[in-house]
Design a protein around this motif. Structure first.
Motif, PDB file in Angstrom:
ATOM      1  N   GLN A 130       0.838  -1.197   0.000  1.00  0.00           N
ATOM      2  CA  GLN A 130       0.000   0.000   0.000  1.00  0.00           C
ATOM      3  C   GLN A 130       0.874   1.247   0.000  1.00  0.00           C
ATOM      4  O   GLN A 130       1.903   1.290   0.673  1.00  0.00           O
ATOM      5  N   LEU A 131       0.420   2.241  -0.734  1.00  0.00           N
ATOM      6  CA  LEU A 131       1.024   3.568  -0.733  1.00  0.00           C
ATOM      7  C   LEU A 131      -0.116   4.521  -0.427  1.00  0.00           C
ATOM      8  O   LEU A 131      -1.117   4.533  -1.149  1.00  0.00           O
ATOM      9  N   ILE A 132       0.015   5.264   0.671  1.00  0.00           N
ATOM     10  CA  ILE A 132      -1.103   6.100   1.127  1.00  0.00           C
ATOM     11  C   ILE A 132      -0.635   7.537   1.337  1.00  0.00           C
ATOM     12  O   ILE A 132       0.359   7.798   2.009  1.00  0.00           O
ATOM     13  N   TRP A 133      -1.399   8.460   0.748  1.00  0.00           N
ATOM     14  CA  TRP A 133      -1.239   9.898   1.003  1.00  0.00           C
ATOM     15  C   TRP A 133      -2.156  10.183   2.192  1.00  0.00           C
ATOM     16  O   TRP A 133      -3.365  10.154   2.067  1.00  0.00           O
ATOM     17  N   HIS A 180      -3.437  12.703   5.154  1.00  0.00           N
ATOM     18  CA  HIS A 180      -3.478  14.132   5.422  1.00  0.00           C
ATOM     19  C   HIS A 180      -4.516  14.498   6.478  1.00  0.00           C
ATOM     20  O   HIS A 180      -5.323  15.391   6.272  1.00  0.00           O
ATOM     21  N   PRO A 181      -4.540  13.810   7.612  1.00  0.00           N
ATOM     22  CA  PRO A 181      -5.459  14.222   8.677  1.00  0.00           C
ATOM     23  C   PRO A 181      -4.761  15.152   9.665  1.00  0.00           C
ATOM     24  O   PRO A 181      -4.122  14.701  10.599  1.00  0.00           O
ATOM     25  N   GLY A 182      -4.820  16.441   9.415  1.00  0.00           N
ATOM     26  CA  GLY A 182      -4.228  17.410  10.325  1.00  0.00           C
ATOM     27  C   GLY A 182      -2.710  17.534  10.202  1.00  0.00           C
ATOM     28  O   GLY A 182      -2.063  18.192  10.976  1.00  0.00           O
ATOM     29  N   GLY A 183      -2.134  16.925   9.238  1.00  0.00           N
ATOM     30  CA  GLY A 183      -0.698  16.965   8.971  1.00  0.00           C
ATOM     31  C   GLY A 183      -0.552  16.327   7.605  1.00  0.00           C
ATOM     32  O   GLY A 183      -1.496  16.300   6.850  1.00  0.00           O
ATOM     33  N   CYS A 184       0.561  15.778   7.315  1.00  0.00           N
ATOM     34  CA  CYS A 184       0.674  15.065   6.053  1.00  0.00           C
ATOM     35  C   CYS A 184       1.895  14.172   6.096  1.00  0.00           C
ATOM     36  O   CYS A 184       2.962  14.615   6.521  1.00  0.00           O
ATOM     37  N   TRP A 185       1.713  12.952   5.700  1.00  0.00           N
ATOM     38  CA  TRP A 185       2.823  12.029   5.574  1.00  0.00           C
ATOM     39  C   TRP A 185       2.503  11.019   4.505  1.00  0.00           C
ATOM     40  O   TRP A 185       1.375  10.906   4.047  1.00  0.00           O
ATOM     41  N   VAL A 186       3.516  10.299   4.095  1.00  0.00           N
ATOM     42  CA  VAL A 186       3.388   9.257   3.084  1.00  0.00           C
ATOM     43  C   VAL A 186       3.613   7.928   3.794  1.00  0.00           C
ATOM     44  O   VAL A 186       4.595   7.761   4.517  1.00  0.00           O
ATOM     45  N   HIS A 187       2.680   7.012   3.603  1.00  0.00           N
ATOM     46  CA  HIS A 187       2.746   5.672   4.196  1.00  0.00           C
ATOM     47  C   HIS A 187       3.053   4.688   3.074  1.00  0.00           C
ATOM     48  O   HIS A 187       2.429   4.748   2.010  1.00  0.00           O
ATOM     49  N   ILE A 188       4.012   3.797   3.311  1.00  0.00           N
ATOM     50  CA  ILE A 188       4.260   2.724   2.353  1.00  0.00           C
ATOM     51  C   ILE A 188       4.426   1.425   3.127  1.00  0.00           C
ATOM     52  O   ILE A 188       4.968   1.416   4.237  1.00  0.00           O
ATOM     53  N   SER A 189       3.880   0.362   2.560  1.00  0.00           N
ATOM     54  CA  SER A 189       4.030  -0.948   3.192  1.00  0.00           C
ATOM     55  C   SER A 189       4.474  -1.961   2.153  1.00  0.00           C
ATOM     56  O   SER A 189       4.258  -1.792   0.950  1.00  0.00           O
ATOM     57  N   LEU A 190       5.099  -2.998   2.669  1.00  0.00           N
ATOM     58  CA  LEU A 190       5.633  -4.057   1.820  1.00  0.00           C
ATOM     59  C   LEU A 190       5.405  -5.380   2.534  1.00  0.00           C
ATOM     60  O   LEU A 190       5.894  -5.578   3.647  1.00  0.00           O
ATOM     61  N   VAL A 191       4.651  -6.269   1.913  1.00  0.00           N
ATOM     62  CA  VAL A 191       4.411  -7.590   2.491  1.00  0.00           C
ATOM     63  C   VAL A 191       5.708  -8.387   2.422  1.00  0.00           C
ATOM     64  O   VAL A 191       6.367  -8.435   1.379  1.00  0.00           O
ATOM     65  N   ASN A 192       6.073  -8.995   3.540  1.00  0.00           N
ATOM     66  CA  ASN A 192       7.226  -9.893   3.544  1.00  0.00           C
ATOM     67  C   ASN A 192       6.731 -11.260   3.064  1.00  0.00           C
ATOM     68  O   ASN A 192       6.215 -12.061   3.829  1.00  0.00           O
ATOM     69  N   THR A 193       6.854 -11.515   1.776  1.00  0.00           N
ATOM     70  CA  THR A 193       6.339 -12.754   1.187  1.00  0.00           C
ATOM     71  C   THR A 193       7.173 -13.972   1.590  1.00  0.00           C
ATOM     72  O   THR A 193       6.762 -15.098   1.335  1.00  0.00           O
ATOM     73  N   ASN A 194       8.319 -13.749   2.232  1.00  0.00           N
ATOM     74  CA  ASN A 194       9.128 -14.867   2.734  1.00  0.00           C
ATOM     75  C   ASN A 194       8.632 -15.387   4.078  1.00  0.00           C
ATOM     76  O   ASN A 194       9.068 -16.428   4.539  1.00  0.00           O
ATOM     77  N   TRP A 195       7.738 -14.644   4.722  1.00  0.00           N
ATOM     78  CA  TRP A 195       7.187 -15.023   6.023  1.00  0.00           C
ATOM     79  C   TRP A 195       6.087 -16.044   5.777  1.00  0.00           C
ATOM     80  O   TRP A 195       5.041 -15.745   5.234  1.00  0.00           O
TER      81      TRP A 195
END
Length: 157
Positions: free
Chosen positions: A102-105, A107-122
């Motif tokens: 997931q890549l998420i913009w 912006h609730p009262g501030g702003c940041w960029v969220h990125i996630s990466l599934v560890n497919t080896n788990w």
């Protein structure tokens, strides 16, 4: 193992000894390093792994990938002349080549960029593949996310 620009400690500020969470954070480091290379300026990780208590305190989802150290929130570093939108664009470009969950913009009262990466080896990971979802969130309660289906016509403010 640390990355070129980021350390494992930056992603694991809420201490954990769970070996799977540490492996998940290590899995995320190369993606973050590639985003930093593309962005060309320092990036600050504002949130990586979160303990259940910390996740609840910051109104995080009960299924947040921060709970398994598979996600990072980031902003341009202090003194950066680049914008958060440019950071989002760098993360999108790298993510499309590298893979991401997931890549998420956000912006609730501030702003940041969220990125996630599934560890497919788990082996026991409930998520088996990268969803490659792009989302926006403007909800101050962080409960309503919108799936982006048309980047050209999505407004990022």
């Amino acid at each position: 193992m640390d990355g070129k620009y980021f350390t494992l400690n930056e992603l694991i500020k809420d201490r954990t000894t769970n070996p799977q969470w540490l492996a998940n954070a290590e899995n995320l480091l190369p993606l973050l390093d590639a985003i930093r290379e593309e962005f060309g300026e320092p990036i600050v990780i504002t949130s990586g792994y979160r303990s259940p208590g910390k996740n609840q305190d910051c109104n995080g989802s009960k299924t947040s990938q921060h709970l398994t150290a598979e996600a990072a929130d980031m902003q341009p570093g202090s003194g950066s002349k680049k914008t958060k939108k440019q950071l989002f664009d760098a993360a999108l470009k790298v993510g499309m080549a590298y893979g991401f969950d997931q890549l998420i913009w956000e912006h609730p009262g501030g702003c940041w960029v969220h990125i996630s990466l599934v560890n497919t080896n788990w082996k026991n990971n409930p998520r088996k593949r990268q969803r490659r979802e792009i989302l926006t969130c403007y909800d101050p309660n962080m409960k309503k996310y919108n799936l982006v289906t048309d980047l050209a016509h999505t407004r990022f403010v």
